[in-house]
Design an enzyme around this catalytic site. Structure first.
Site, PDB file in Angstrom:
ATOM      1  N   ASP A   1       0.831  -1.278   0.050  1.00 44.99           N
ATOM      2  CA  ASP A   1       0.049  -0.035   0.110  1.00 44.99           C
ATOM      3  C   ASP A   1       0.964   1.243   0.106  1.00 44.99           C
ATOM      4  O   ASP A   1       1.981   1.389   0.708  1.00 44.99           O
ATOM      5  CB  ASP A   1      -0.948  -0.016   1.009  1.00 44.99           C
ATOM      6  CG  ASP A   1      -1.963   0.819   1.032  1.00 44.99           C
ATOM      7  OD1 ASP A   1      -3.223   0.341   1.118  1.00 44.99           O
ATOM      8  OD2 ASP A   1      -1.988   1.944   0.677  1.00 44.99           O
TER       9      ASP A   1
ATOM     10  N   SER B   1     -10.233   9.924   7.776  1.00 46.88           N
ATOM     11  CA  SER B   1     -11.474   9.551   7.385  1.00 46.88           C
ATOM     12  C   SER B   1     -11.457   7.991   7.217  1.00 46.88           C
ATOM     13  O   SER B   1     -12.511   7.381   6.808  1.00 46.88           O
ATOM     14  CB  SER B   1     -11.776  10.258   6.200  1.00 46.88           C
ATOM     15  OG  SER B   1     -10.740  10.017   5.315  1.00 46.88           O
TER      16      SER B   1
ATOM     17  N   LEU C   1     -10.734   5.659   9.202  1.00 45.25           N
ATOM     18  CA  LEU C   1     -10.850   5.067  10.396  1.00 45.25           C
ATOM     19  C   LEU C   1     -12.719   4.544  10.478  1.00 45.25           C
ATOM     20  O   LEU C   1     -12.960   3.565  11.395  1.00 45.25           O
ATOM     21  CB  LEU C   1     -10.656   5.758  11.774  1.00 45.25           C
ATOM     22  CG  LEU C   1      -9.183   6.335  12.050  1.00 45.25           C
ATOM     23  CD1 LEU C   1      -9.067   6.840  13.359  1.00 45.25           C
ATOM     24  CD2 LEU C   1      -8.358   5.225  11.589  1.00 45.25           C
TER      25      LEU C   1
ATOM     26  N   ARG D   1     -13.936   2.542   8.482  1.00 43.05           N
ATOM     27  CA  ARG D   1     -14.025   1.373   7.897  1.00 43.05           C
ATOM     28  C   ARG D   1     -12.718   0.448   7.999  1.00 43.05           C
ATOM     29  O   ARG D   1     -12.774  -0.628   7.957  1.00 43.05           O
ATOM     30  CB  ARG D   1     -14.763   1.524   6.425  1.00 43.05           C
ATOM     31  CG  ARG D   1     -13.585   2.083   5.633  1.00 43.05           C
ATOM     32  CD  ARG D   1     -14.128   2.644   4.478  1.00 43.05           C
ATOM     33  NE  ARG D   1     -13.381   3.431   3.326  1.00 43.05           N
ATOM     34  CZ  ARG D   1     -12.961   4.535   3.604  1.00 43.05           C
ATOM     35  NH1 ARG D   1     -13.347   4.976   4.683  1.00 43.05           N
ATOM     36  NH2 ARG D   1     -12.022   5.043   2.761  1.00 43.05           N
TER      37      ARG D   1
ATOM     38  N   LYS E   1       0.154   2.900   5.844  1.00 45.26           N
ATOM     39  CA  LYS E   1      -0.983   1.913   5.894  1.00 45.26           C
ATOM     40  C   LYS E   1      -0.128   0.314   5.934  1.00 45.26           C
ATOM     41  O   LYS E   1      -0.485  -0.411   6.859  1.00 45.26           O
ATOM     42  CB  LYS E   1      -1.909   1.973   4.924  1.00 45.26           C
ATOM     43  CG  LYS E   1      -3.027   2.977   5.023  1.00 45.26           C
ATOM     44  CD  LYS E   1      -4.188   2.744   4.219  1.00 45.26           C
ATOM     45  CE  LYS E   1      -5.060   4.129   4.259  1.00 45.26           C
ATOM     46  NZ  LYS E   1      -6.182   3.989   3.462  1.00 45.26           N
TER      47      LYS E   1
ATOM     48  N   CYS F   1     -11.139  -9.798 -18.453  1.00 44.77           N
ATOM     49  CA  CYS F   1     -12.324 -10.385 -19.278  1.00 44.77           C
ATOM     50  C   CYS F   1     -13.412  -9.619 -18.747  1.00 44.77           C
ATOM     51  O   CYS F   1     -14.461  -9.434 -19.523  1.00 44.77           O
ATOM     52  CB  CYS F   1     -12.246 -11.850 -19.127  1.00 44.77           C
ATOM     53  SG  CYS F   1     -11.247 -12.888 -19.799  1.00 44.77           S
TER      54      CYS F   1
ATOM     55  N   CYS G   1     -14.804   5.976  -3.637  1.00 49.27           N
ATOM     56  CA  CYS G   1     -15.310   6.117  -2.162  1.00 49.27           C
ATOM     57  C   CYS G   1     -15.294   7.465  -1.805  1.00 49.27           C
ATOM     58  O   CYS G   1     -16.189   7.949  -0.940  1.00 49.27           O
ATOM     59  CB  CYS G   1     -14.305   5.373  -1.139  1.00 49.27           C
ATOM     60  SG  CYS G   1     -14.592   3.610  -1.052  1.00 49.27           S
TER      61      CYS G   1
ATOM     62  N   CYS H   1      -9.257 -11.206 -24.881  1.00 50.81           N
ATOM     63  CA  CYS H   1      -8.707 -10.523 -23.892  1.00 50.81           C
ATOM     64  C   CYS H   1      -7.302 -10.262 -23.912  1.00 50.81           C
ATOM     65  O   CYS H   1      -6.528 -11.390 -24.020  1.00 50.81           O
ATOM     66  CB  CYS H   1      -9.118 -11.197 -22.527  1.00 50.81           C
ATOM     67  SG  CYS H   1      -8.427 -10.653 -21.084  1.00 50.81           S
TER      68      CYS H   1
HETATM   69 ZN   LIG Z   1      -9.081 -12.382 -19.586  1.00 53.03          ZN
END
Ligand SMILES: [Zn+2]
Length: 257
Positions: free
Chosen positions: A61, A68, A70, A72, A85, A175, A189, A250
Protein backbone atom coordinates in the site's frame (compact mmCIF):
# COMPACT_ATOMS: atom_id res chain seq x y z
CA UNK A 1 5.01 -29.12 8.30
CA UNK A 2 3.67 -30.32 11.67
CA UNK A 3 1.59 -27.97 13.78
CA UNK A 4 2.88 -27.41 17.32
CA UNK A 5 0.52 -28.02 20.29
CA UNK A 6 -0.19 -24.31 20.70
CA UNK A 7 -0.97 -23.93 17.00
CA UNK A 8 -3.32 -26.94 17.23
CA UNK A 9 -5.06 -25.13 20.09
CA UNK A 10 -5.18 -21.81 18.31
CA UNK A 11 -6.80 -23.27 15.19
CA UNK A 12 -8.93 -25.93 16.90
CA UNK A 13 -12.21 -24.54 15.50
CA UNK A 14 -10.83 -24.86 11.96
CA UNK A 15 -9.27 -28.26 12.47
CA UNK A 16 -12.50 -29.73 13.82
CA UNK A 17 -14.27 -28.77 10.57
CA UNK A 18 -14.02 -31.79 8.23
CA UNK A 19 -13.95 -29.33 5.28
CA UNK A 20 -10.70 -27.81 6.60
CA UNK A 21 -9.10 -30.23 9.06
CA UNK A 22 -5.44 -30.55 9.92
CA UNK A 23 -4.51 -30.83 6.25
CA UNK A 24 -6.22 -27.53 5.49
CA UNK A 25 -4.67 -25.81 8.48
CA UNK A 26 -1.19 -26.88 7.37
CA UNK A 27 -1.97 -25.60 3.86
CA UNK A 28 -2.94 -22.23 5.34
CA UNK A 29 0.24 -22.12 7.43
CA UNK A 30 2.34 -22.82 4.33
CA UNK A 31 0.56 -20.26 2.12
CA UNK A 32 1.97 -16.91 1.01
CA UNK A 33 -0.71 -14.32 0.28
CA UNK A 34 0.02 -10.88 -1.15
CA UNK A 35 -2.55 -8.23 -0.25
CA UNK A 36 -2.90 -5.24 -2.52
CA UNK A 37 -4.35 -2.39 -0.49
CA UNK A 38 -4.64 -2.23 3.30
CA UNK A 39 -7.78 -0.11 3.25
CA UNK A 40 -11.44 -0.93 3.78
CA UNK A 41 -11.31 -4.33 2.10
CA UNK A 42 -7.70 -5.10 2.97
CA UNK A 43 -8.12 -4.48 6.71
CA UNK A 44 -10.75 -7.12 7.47
CA UNK A 45 -9.35 -9.46 4.80
CA UNK A 46 -5.98 -9.20 6.50
CA UNK A 47 -7.50 -9.77 9.93
CA UNK A 48 -9.30 -12.94 8.86
CA UNK A 49 -6.36 -14.29 6.87
CA UNK A 50 -4.05 -13.70 9.83
CA UNK A 51 -6.62 -15.19 12.20
CA UNK A 52 -6.86 -18.20 9.85
CA UNK A 53 -3.13 -18.75 10.24
CA UNK A 54 -1.96 -17.86 6.73
CA UNK A 55 1.76 -18.21 7.33
CA UNK A 56 3.19 -15.51 5.07
CA UNK A 57 1.64 -12.17 4.27
CA UNK A 58 2.96 -9.37 2.08
CA UNK A 59 1.10 -6.07 2.42
CA UNK A 60 1.39 -3.52 -0.38
CA UNK A 61 0.00 0.00 0.00
CA UNK A 62 1.37 3.44 -0.86
CA UNK A 63 -1.06 5.46 1.26
CA UNK A 64 -0.93 6.81 4.79
CA UNK A 65 -3.64 6.50 7.45
CA UNK A 66 -6.10 9.38 7.37
CA UNK A 67 -8.76 10.22 9.95
CA UNK A 68 -11.53 9.51 7.42
CA UNK A 69 -10.18 5.94 6.99
CA UNK A 70 -11.10 4.95 10.55
CA UNK A 71 -14.79 4.70 9.60
CA UNK A 72 -14.02 1.33 7.93
CA UNK A 73 -10.31 0.43 7.99
CA UNK A 74 -10.38 -1.69 11.11
CA UNK A 75 -6.70 -2.46 11.66
CA UNK A 76 -5.89 1.20 12.26
CA UNK A 77 -6.34 3.34 15.36
CA UNK A 78 -5.88 7.04 16.07
CA UNK A 79 -2.25 6.44 16.99
CA UNK A 80 -1.63 5.34 13.36
CA UNK A 81 -2.75 8.62 11.75
CA UNK A 82 -0.14 9.75 9.24
CA UNK A 83 1.72 6.41 9.24
CA UNK A 84 2.10 4.31 6.10
CA UNK A 85 -0.84 1.88 5.99
CA UNK A 86 1.31 -1.11 5.00
CA UNK A 87 3.60 -0.57 7.99
CA UNK A 88 0.77 0.05 10.47
CA UNK A 89 -1.06 -3.04 9.18
CA UNK A 90 2.12 -5.14 9.48
CA UNK A 91 2.47 -3.92 13.07
CA UNK A 92 -1.07 -5.11 13.72
CA UNK A 93 -0.14 -8.58 12.38
CA UNK A 94 2.98 -8.68 14.58
CA UNK A 95 0.91 -7.87 17.67
CA UNK A 96 -1.77 -10.37 16.71
CA UNK A 97 0.34 -13.44 15.93
CA UNK A 98 4.12 -13.37 16.21
CA UNK A 99 4.37 -16.71 14.38
CA UNK A 100 3.22 -15.17 11.09
CA UNK A 101 5.77 -13.78 8.67
CA UNK A 102 4.64 -10.39 7.44
CA UNK A 103 6.35 -7.98 5.10
CA UNK A 104 5.21 -4.40 4.46
CA UNK A 105 5.80 -2.80 1.08
CA UNK A 106 5.18 0.95 1.21
CA UNK A 107 4.67 1.74 -2.43
CA UNK A 108 2.35 1.41 -5.37
CA UNK A 109 2.20 -1.76 -7.43
CA UNK A 110 2.31 -1.06 -11.17
CA UNK A 111 2.75 -3.02 -14.38
CA UNK A 112 6.50 -2.32 -14.08
CA UNK A 113 7.13 -3.71 -10.60
CA UNK A 114 4.30 -6.27 -10.29
CA UNK A 115 6.38 -9.29 -11.33
CA UNK A 116 8.97 -8.53 -8.68
CA UNK A 117 6.44 -7.79 -5.93
CA UNK A 118 4.21 -10.81 -6.62
CA UNK A 119 6.89 -13.44 -7.29
CA UNK A 120 6.46 -16.52 -5.13
CA UNK A 121 2.90 -15.71 -4.00
CA UNK A 122 0.38 -18.54 -3.81
CA UNK A 123 -2.47 -16.05 -4.06
CA UNK A 124 -2.99 -12.34 -4.55
CA UNK A 125 -5.93 -10.66 -2.81
CA UNK A 126 -6.67 -7.35 -4.44
CA UNK A 127 -8.71 -4.89 -2.42
CA UNK A 128 -7.30 -1.70 -3.92
CA UNK A 129 -9.44 1.27 -4.84
CA UNK A 130 -8.73 1.90 -8.52
CA UNK A 131 -9.07 0.17 -11.88
CA UNK A 132 -5.57 0.93 -13.15
CA UNK A 133 -4.00 -1.01 -10.29
CA UNK A 134 -6.58 -3.80 -10.44
CA UNK A 135 -5.92 -4.37 -14.13
CA UNK A 136 -2.13 -4.23 -13.72
CA UNK A 137 -2.36 -6.74 -10.87
CA UNK A 138 -4.67 -9.02 -12.85
CA UNK A 139 -2.40 -9.02 -15.90
CA UNK A 140 0.63 -9.79 -13.72
CA UNK A 141 -1.19 -12.63 -11.96
CA UNK A 142 -2.06 -14.23 -15.31
CA UNK A 143 1.54 -13.92 -16.53
CA UNK A 144 2.95 -15.33 -13.29
CA UNK A 145 0.33 -18.08 -12.97
CA UNK A 146 -0.96 -16.80 -9.61
CA UNK A 147 -4.65 -17.02 -8.64
CA UNK A 148 -6.37 -13.71 -7.87
CA UNK A 149 -9.09 -12.94 -5.37
CA UNK A 150 -10.59 -9.63 -6.39
CA UNK A 151 -12.90 -7.53 -4.22
CA UNK A 152 -14.42 -4.12 -4.78
CA UNK A 153 -17.08 -1.93 -3.20
CA UNK A 154 -19.04 1.21 -3.90
CA UNK A 155 -21.75 2.85 -1.79
CA UNK A 156 -23.95 -0.10 -0.79
CA UNK A 157 -22.69 -2.70 -3.29
CA UNK A 158 -19.81 -5.09 -3.18
CA UNK A 159 -18.34 -7.79 -5.38
CA UNK A 160 -15.92 -10.64 -4.84
CA UNK A 161 -14.53 -13.17 -7.31
CA UNK A 162 -11.70 -15.66 -7.72
CA UNK A 163 -9.89 -15.57 -11.06
CA UNK A 164 -7.40 -17.95 -12.63
CA UNK A 165 -6.88 -16.47 -16.09
CA UNK A 166 -3.67 -18.47 -16.45
CA UNK A 167 -5.68 -21.71 -16.58
CA UNK A 168 -7.18 -23.06 -19.79
CA UNK A 169 -10.67 -21.71 -20.35
CA UNK A 170 -10.75 -19.55 -17.21
CA UNK A 171 -11.48 -15.83 -17.33
CA UNK A 172 -9.45 -13.06 -15.71
CA UNK A 173 -10.43 -9.73 -14.14
CA UNK A 174 -9.76 -7.96 -17.46
CA UNK A 175 -12.25 -10.28 -19.20
CA UNK A 176 -14.79 -8.82 -16.74
CA UNK A 177 -14.07 -5.08 -17.01
CA UNK A 178 -12.38 -4.72 -20.39
CA UNK A 179 -9.68 -2.25 -21.34
CA UNK A 180 -11.49 1.06 -20.83
CA UNK A 181 -10.26 1.66 -17.30
CA UNK A 182 -6.49 1.19 -17.63
CA UNK A 183 -5.71 4.89 -17.37
CA UNK A 184 -8.41 5.69 -14.87
CA UNK A 185 -7.56 6.19 -11.25
CA UNK A 186 -10.93 6.65 -9.63
CA UNK A 187 -11.23 6.44 -5.90
CA UNK A 188 -15.02 6.52 -5.88
CA UNK A 189 -15.22 6.11 -2.10
CA UNK A 190 -14.15 9.69 -1.56
CA UNK A 191 -16.75 11.10 -3.93
CA UNK A 192 -19.61 8.63 -3.54
CA UNK A 193 -19.23 7.33 0.00
CA UNK A 194 -19.37 3.77 1.20
CA UNK A 195 -20.90 2.04 4.20
CA UNK A 196 -18.15 0.79 6.50
CA UNK A 197 -19.93 -2.39 7.54
CA UNK A 198 -20.48 -3.34 3.89
CA UNK A 199 -16.76 -2.97 3.17
CA UNK A 200 -16.08 -5.18 6.17
CA UNK A 201 -18.40 -7.87 4.82
CA UNK A 202 -16.70 -7.82 1.45
CA UNK A 203 -13.24 -7.98 3.02
CA UNK A 204 -14.24 -10.97 5.14
CA UNK A 205 -15.94 -12.55 2.11
CA UNK A 206 -12.75 -12.06 0.09
CA UNK A 207 -10.77 -13.76 2.87
CA UNK A 208 -13.16 -16.71 2.75
CA UNK A 209 -12.87 -17.01 -1.04
CA UNK A 210 -9.07 -16.74 -0.73
CA UNK A 211 -9.09 -19.60 1.77
CA UNK A 212 -11.01 -21.72 -0.78
CA UNK A 213 -8.18 -21.15 -3.25
CA UNK A 214 -5.49 -22.02 -0.70
CA UNK A 215 -7.30 -25.26 0.11
CA UNK A 216 -7.92 -26.19 -3.55
CA UNK A 217 -7.09 -29.81 -4.20
CA UNK A 218 -6.47 -30.40 -0.49
CA UNK A 219 -9.77 -30.35 1.36
CA UNK A 220 -13.48 -30.19 0.64
CA UNK A 221 -13.65 -26.42 1.13
CA UNK A 222 -11.08 -26.04 -1.63
CA UNK A 223 -13.46 -25.17 -4.46
CA UNK A 224 -12.15 -21.87 -5.86
CA UNK A 225 -15.26 -21.14 -7.99
CA UNK A 226 -13.07 -19.56 -10.67
CA UNK A 227 -14.71 -16.77 -12.63
CA UNK A 228 -17.83 -16.65 -10.44
CA UNK A 229 -18.54 -13.07 -9.43
CA UNK A 230 -20.58 -12.70 -6.26
CA UNK A 231 -22.49 -9.42 -6.15
CA UNK A 232 -23.81 -8.23 -2.82
CA UNK A 233 -26.47 -5.56 -2.70
CA UNK A 234 -26.55 -4.03 0.75
CA UNK A 235 -29.58 -1.71 0.65
CA UNK A 236 -32.03 -4.59 0.50
CA UNK A 237 -29.59 -7.33 1.39
CA UNK A 238 -29.26 -9.87 -1.39
CA UNK A 239 -26.51 -11.84 -3.07
CA UNK A 240 -26.38 -13.00 -6.65
CA UNK A 241 -23.71 -14.79 -8.61
CA UNK A 242 -22.76 -14.48 -12.23
CA UNK A 243 -20.23 -16.36 -14.33
CA UNK A 244 -17.59 -14.19 -16.04
CA UNK A 245 -16.94 -15.76 -19.45
CA UNK A 246 -13.44 -15.84 -20.90
CA UNK A 247 -13.03 -13.15 -23.54
CA UNK A 248 -11.19 -14.76 -26.48
CA UNK A 249 -9.75 -11.30 -27.34
CA UNK A 250 -8.74 -10.40 -23.77
CA UNK A 251 -5.27 -8.87 -23.72
CA UNK A 252 -4.79 -10.07 -20.15
CA UNK A 253 -5.33 -13.79 -20.56
CA UNK A 254 -5.61 -14.70 -24.22
CA UNK A 255 -1.98 -14.73 -25.17
CA UNK A 256 -1.46 -11.18 -26.45
CA UNK A 257 -0.46 -9.43 -23.23
ZN1 LIG B 1 -8.95 -12.20 -19.55
Amino acid sequence: MALSPDRLDRFARHIVLPEVGGVGQVALAEAHVVLIGCGGIGSPALQYLAAAGVGRLTLIDDDVVDLSNLQRQTVFAEADLGRPKAQAAADWVARFDAALECKAVVGRITADNAAELLAGADLVLDGCDNFATRLAVSDACVRLGIPLTSAAVGRFQGQVANFAGHLEGQSCYRCFVGDAFDAEDCDTCAADGVLGALVGMMGAFAAMQAIRVILAGKTELGDPQWGRLHLFEGLVPSLRTMKIAKDPDCRGCSGEA
